[in-house]
Design an enzyme around this catalytic site. Sequence first.
Site, short mmCIF file in Angstrom:
data_model
loop_
_atom_site.label_atom_id
_atom_site.label_comp_id
_atom_site.label_asym_id
_atom_site.label_seq_id
_atom_site.Cartn_x
_atom_site.Cartn_y
_atom_site.Cartn_z
N LYS A 22 -50.13 33.73 -7.59
CA LYS A 22 -49.26 32.37 -7.72
C LYS A 22 -49.91 32.80 -9.85
O LYS A 22 -48.76 33.00 -10.81
CB LYS A 22 -49.15 31.56 -7.37
CG LYS A 22 -48.69 29.95 -8.44
CD LYS A 22 -47.92 29.51 -7.80
CE LYS A 22 -48.98 28.13 -8.20
NZ LYS A 22 -48.67 27.46 -9.30
N ASN A 23 -50.62 32.06 -10.26
CA ASN A 23 -51.35 31.74 -11.02
C ASN A 23 -51.35 33.06 -12.01
O ASN A 23 -52.40 32.56 -13.38
CB ASN A 23 -52.41 31.07 -10.94
CG ASN A 23 -52.09 29.25 -10.46
OD1 ASN A 23 -51.14 29.68 -10.67
ND2 ASN A 23 -52.92 28.26 -10.72
N ARG A 94 -43.76 23.01 -14.41
CA ARG A 94 -45.34 23.13 -15.63
C ARG A 94 -45.50 24.42 -16.40
O ARG A 94 -46.00 24.52 -17.12
CB ARG A 94 -46.10 22.15 -15.63
CG ARG A 94 -46.52 20.69 -15.08
CD ARG A 94 -48.29 20.30 -15.44
NE ARG A 94 -48.97 20.76 -16.46
CZ ARG A 94 -49.04 20.75 -17.31
NH1 ARG A 94 -48.24 20.07 -17.73
NH2 ARG A 94 -49.45 20.95 -18.15
N CYS A 118 -46.67 14.93 -13.65
CA CYS A 118 -46.42 15.04 -12.52
C CYS A 118 -47.80 14.81 -11.28
O CYS A 118 -48.54 14.05 -11.81
CB CYS A 118 -46.72 16.69 -12.19
SG CYS A 118 -48.47 17.07 -12.25
N ARG A 123 -51.17 15.42 -17.27
CA ARG A 123 -51.66 16.86 -17.52
C ARG A 123 -50.15 17.28 -19.22
O ARG A 123 -49.32 17.86 -18.41
CB ARG A 123 -50.61 17.77 -16.65
CG ARG A 123 -51.32 17.49 -14.98
CD ARG A 123 -50.75 18.56 -14.05
NE ARG A 123 -52.00 19.99 -14.64
CZ ARG A 123 -50.89 21.20 -13.42
NH1 ARG A 123 -50.62 20.81 -12.61
NH2 ARG A 123 -52.02 21.92 -13.13
N ASP A 307 -57.89 22.84 -6.92
CA ASP A 307 -56.72 23.41 -6.05
C ASP A 307 -57.17 23.75 -5.03
O ASP A 307 -56.45 24.09 -4.22
CB ASP A 307 -56.47 25.07 -6.94
CG ASP A 307 -55.58 24.49 -7.93
OD1 ASP A 307 -55.20 23.56 -8.68
OD2 ASP A 307 -55.05 25.31 -8.67
N ARG A 399 -44.00 26.54 -2.97
CA ARG A 399 -43.90 27.27 -4.12
C ARG A 399 -45.11 28.24 -4.55
O ARG A 399 -45.22 28.65 -5.55
CB ARG A 399 -44.40 25.45 -5.77
CG ARG A 399 -44.18 24.89 -6.01
CD ARG A 399 -43.97 23.35 -6.54
NE ARG A 399 -44.80 23.90 -7.97
CZ ARG A 399 -45.93 23.50 -8.14
NH1 ARG A 399 -46.18 22.61 -7.90
NH2 ARG A 399 -46.41 24.25 -9.18
C1 UD1 Z 1 -54.21 25.59 -13.97
C2 UD1 Z 1 -53.65 26.16 -13.41
C3 UD1 Z 1 -53.87 24.68 -11.93
C4 UD1 Z 1 -54.98 24.19 -12.05
C5 UD1 Z 1 -55.95 24.21 -13.40
C6 UD1 Z 1 -56.89 24.15 -13.04
C7 UD1 Z 1 -51.58 27.73 -13.54
C8 UD1 Z 1 -50.32 27.92 -13.78
N1 UD1 Z 1 -52.07 26.91 -13.21
O1 UD1 Z 1 -53.36 24.67 -14.96
O2 UD1 Z 1 -53.17 25.60 -10.96
O3 UD1 Z 1 -55.01 23.31 -10.95
O4 UD1 Z 1 -55.26 25.55 -14.05
O5 UD1 Z 1 -57.69 24.69 -12.98
O6 UD1 Z 1 -52.57 28.83 -14.22
N2 UD1 Z 1 -55.52 19.03 -20.81
C9 UD1 Z 1 -55.37 18.65 -21.59
N3 UD1 Z 1 -54.06 19.52 -22.81
C10 UD1 Z 1 -53.67 20.34 -22.55
C11 UD1 Z 1 -54.05 20.94 -21.52
C12 UD1 Z 1 -55.49 20.49 -20.48
O7 UD1 Z 1 -55.37 17.75 -21.71
O8 UD1 Z 1 -52.61 20.33 -23.63
C13 UD1 Z 1 -56.49 18.69 -19.78
C14 UD1 Z 1 -55.51 18.24 -18.44
O9 UD1 Z 1 -55.45 17.49 -17.99
C15 UD1 Z 1 -57.23 18.95 -17.48
C16 UD1 Z 1 -57.68 20.13 -17.90
O10 UD1 Z 1 -57.58 20.23 -19.44
O11 UD1 Z 1 -57.95 17.84 -17.01
C17 UD1 Z 1 -57.65 20.90 -17.79
O12 UD1 Z 1 -56.02 22.06 -17.29
P1 UD1 Z 1 -55.71 23.14 -17.33
O13 UD1 Z 1 -56.72 23.80 -17.18
O14 UD1 Z 1 -54.87 23.10 -18.97
O15 UD1 Z 1 -54.56 23.49 -16.43
P2 UD1 Z 1 -53.18 24.39 -16.09
O16 UD1 Z 1 -53.28 25.11 -17.33
O17 UD1 Z 1 -52.09 23.26 -16.40
#
Ligand code: UD1
Length: 420
Positions: A22-23, A94, A118, A123, A307, A399
């Site tokens: 999915k990701n 998201r 969420c 996030r 995950d 999902r």
């Molecule tokens: C992606 C994955 C999700 C997985 C996560 C961590 C997809 C579609 N989803 O989510 O399944 O659980 O990586 O491996 O690929 N953060 C901020 N600001 C930002 C972005 C992130 O503070 O603008 C923080 C987040 O709150 C979190 C950390 O950075 O603490 C890592 O998150 P991130 O890697 O961005 O997660 P996603 O990309 O949303």
Amino acid sequence: MDKIFIEGGRTLKGSIRISGAKNAALPLMAATILAPGQHVLHNVPDLRDTRTMLVLLESFGITWQRREKDNALLIDATNLDNIEASYDLVKTMRASVLVLGPLLARMGQARVSLPGGCAIGARPIDFHMQGLGRLGVELSLEQGYVEGKIDGRLQGSDVNFDIPSVTGTENILMAATLAEGVTTIKNAAREPEIGNLVDMLINMGARIEGKGTDRLVVHGVNELRSAEARVIPDRIETGTYLIAVGATGGELTLTDCDPTHLASLIDKLREVGLDIEEGVDHLWVARHGALKSVDIKTMPYPGFPTDLQAQIMALMSISQGLSVITETIFENRFMHVAELARMGADIRIDGKSSIVKGRSGLSGAQVMATDLRASASLVIAALAAEGETEISRVYHLDRGYDNLAGKLNNVGARIRRVKE
Ligand code: UD1
């Protein structure tokens, strides 16, 4: 809202084919926005999230179809006549934010709803916005929407992530492919799904160095062309079934997977006492003896994936000894603890850690799925529990898991889905 009923206590035996990730599928689908023409994507899983992404692409004027003979997804991004990702779509997924970078790169403007809260934490998307700002995008927040625009082309620059963000890295990477000049992404996330995106972008004509490392260098090009790509196997689905065998006993062969993407989990499961053999594109797993508790700390790739944290917690709740599970990625990712407790698990939350006291068995109960991976942990607990478990709100599972009940029933589980 459908429910599932799981009769516990049955061992698993047989073979499961792993679906595309999915990701990885979601960013590849978003990347089609970057170039006109017909893109061909192979191994895209048929999930609620990938369907949502198709609806989102359609809302921009993009067309798509599934080619029957090889089950490929054909996406034609020649026509783009809308640059707005609406709240109705973004609130259900998201990862919709992944369209922000490609829309800005191709159209010079985008309007994408903020995702909102969420179940697993706040996030934010501030890293995405800061990175795009570095590339020269003017960003503002208007009525719950991020609005971005740029006169002319994006400008290559240095983008440094405070924390490696997966979708943040993907968004900047896609945007930078069409920028003028060189972009260096520092402290980039290294998840295999990003490597899959790099390969597709290179097929489209992008110039990118540093695949698989935390420093990606993108030499912007004037235009990209449509391309063909294959979605990598889902390492989280693979890991979920490995852990399930730990919980139920028996043995499984998992085919069409990539064991190299799961080294941290495989090491841990061997410590727990599982027998695991690795092939190039398959895994064999069996449980014969008792389960031993281990400590877990989630980390960005190649560390233990957040995950899979909920799923391994279900396993630790029936292992011998004490396990400390520390969540370092998301601040509120212990929603499954209260539900596992309803099945008899002995778990205490202490800040970022959960202390799990293993016990000999769990018992079936009525529980509620709270998010995607939490739901998978309840399925694992239910497979091992005595008696029947009723899991409500299973749309969370839809999902991200391709035909989970069907796949598990084929290897000996007894799962019934009931429409409400
Ligand atoms: C992606 C994955 C999700 C997985 C996560 C961590 C997809 C579609 N989803 O989510 O399944 O659980 O990586 O491996 O690929 N953060 C901020 N600001 C930002 C972005 C992130 O503070 O603008 C923080 C987040 O709150 C979190 C950390 O950075 O603490 C890592 O998150 P991130 O890697 O961005 O997660 P996603 O990309 O949303």
